[in-house]
Design a protein around this motif. Structure first.
Motif, short mmCIF file in Angstrom:
data_model
loop_
_atom_site.label_atom_id
_atom_site.label_comp_id
_atom_site.label_asym_id
_atom_site.label_seq_id
_atom_site.Cartn_x
_atom_site.Cartn_y
_atom_site.Cartn_z
N GLY A 18 0.80 -1.22 0.00
CA GLY A 18 0.00 0.00 0.00
C GLY A 18 0.83 1.27 0.00
O GLY A 18 0.45 2.26 0.61
N GLY A 19 1.99 1.24 -0.65
CA GLY A 19 2.86 2.40 -0.72
C GLY A 19 3.87 2.50 0.41
O GLY A 19 4.70 3.41 0.43
N THR A 20 3.85 1.57 1.36
CA THR A 20 4.77 1.59 2.50
C THR A 20 5.76 0.44 2.37
O THR A 20 5.37 -0.71 2.16
N THR A 21 7.05 0.76 2.49
CA THR A 21 8.08 -0.27 2.48
C THR A 21 8.12 -0.95 3.84
O THR A 21 8.25 -0.28 4.87
N ILE A 22 8.00 -2.27 3.85
CA ILE A 22 7.96 -3.05 5.08
C ILE A 22 9.17 -3.99 5.09
O ILE A 22 9.45 -4.65 4.09
N SER A 43 -6.88 4.23 10.28
CA SER A 43 -8.05 4.58 9.48
C SER A 43 -7.94 5.93 8.77
O SER A 43 -8.61 6.15 7.77
N ASN A 44 -7.10 6.82 9.27
CA ASN A 44 -6.95 8.12 8.63
C ASN A 44 -6.10 7.95 7.37
O ASN A 44 -4.90 7.68 7.46
N GLU A 45 -6.71 8.09 6.20
CA GLU A 45 -6.01 7.85 4.94
C GLU A 45 -4.80 8.75 4.74
O GLU A 45 -3.78 8.31 4.21
N VAL A 46 -4.91 10.00 5.14
CA VAL A 46 -3.80 10.93 4.96
C VAL A 46 -2.61 10.49 5.80
O VAL A 46 -1.48 10.46 5.34
N TRP A 47 -2.86 10.10 7.05
CA TRP A 47 -1.77 9.62 7.90
C TRP A 47 -1.19 8.33 7.34
O TRP A 47 0.01 8.16 7.29
#
Length: 126
Positions: A18-22, A43-47
């Protein structure tokens, strides 16, 4: 002698979810799964979209380092959201640090389900 604790369970050094490197020190599946569950719970999409990476220190077990972009004013909120997500979705964590671009990093103290019961009993007995 091989230390099974350090043997990777999969071959990728990191992957993007989802756009985050894990990633994790020893590439343990349960750590990767925990990070995915925590990210899904924000839940906050911007965060959520501001979290560019999350890393688990396998050697220290359930300690996470999170890097964010463009949200320095909200690092405290993001740190609390992730701390709560790890607590609710996987039972807790041994601490997490959230870093932004220029703001001071935010630290979330360790929290595990059941610890509150232990401490409440200790205070009652005092």
């Amino acid at each position: 002698m091989i230390d099974d604790e350090k043997v990777p369970e999969f071959k990728l050094d990191e992957f993007v979810y989802g756009g985050t490197t894990i990633s994790s020190r020893y590439n343990k599946f349960k750590e990767i799964r925990a990070m995915v569950k925590a990210l899904d719970a924000v839940s906050n999409e911007v965060w959520r979209d501001s979290i560019i990476s999350i890393w688990c220190d396998s050697k220290a077990e359930a300690i996470y380092t999170v890097e964010c972009a463009g949200m320095d004013a909200h690092l405290g909120w993001i740190a609390n959201a992730l701390g709560n997500a790890f607590y609710e979705k996987v039972g807790g964590h041994n601490g997490l640090v959230v870093r932004g671009e220029t703001a001071p990093e935010e630290w979330v103290a360790p929290a595990w389900k059941g610890d509150d019961l232990y401490y409440a009993t200790q205070e009652k007995d005092s």
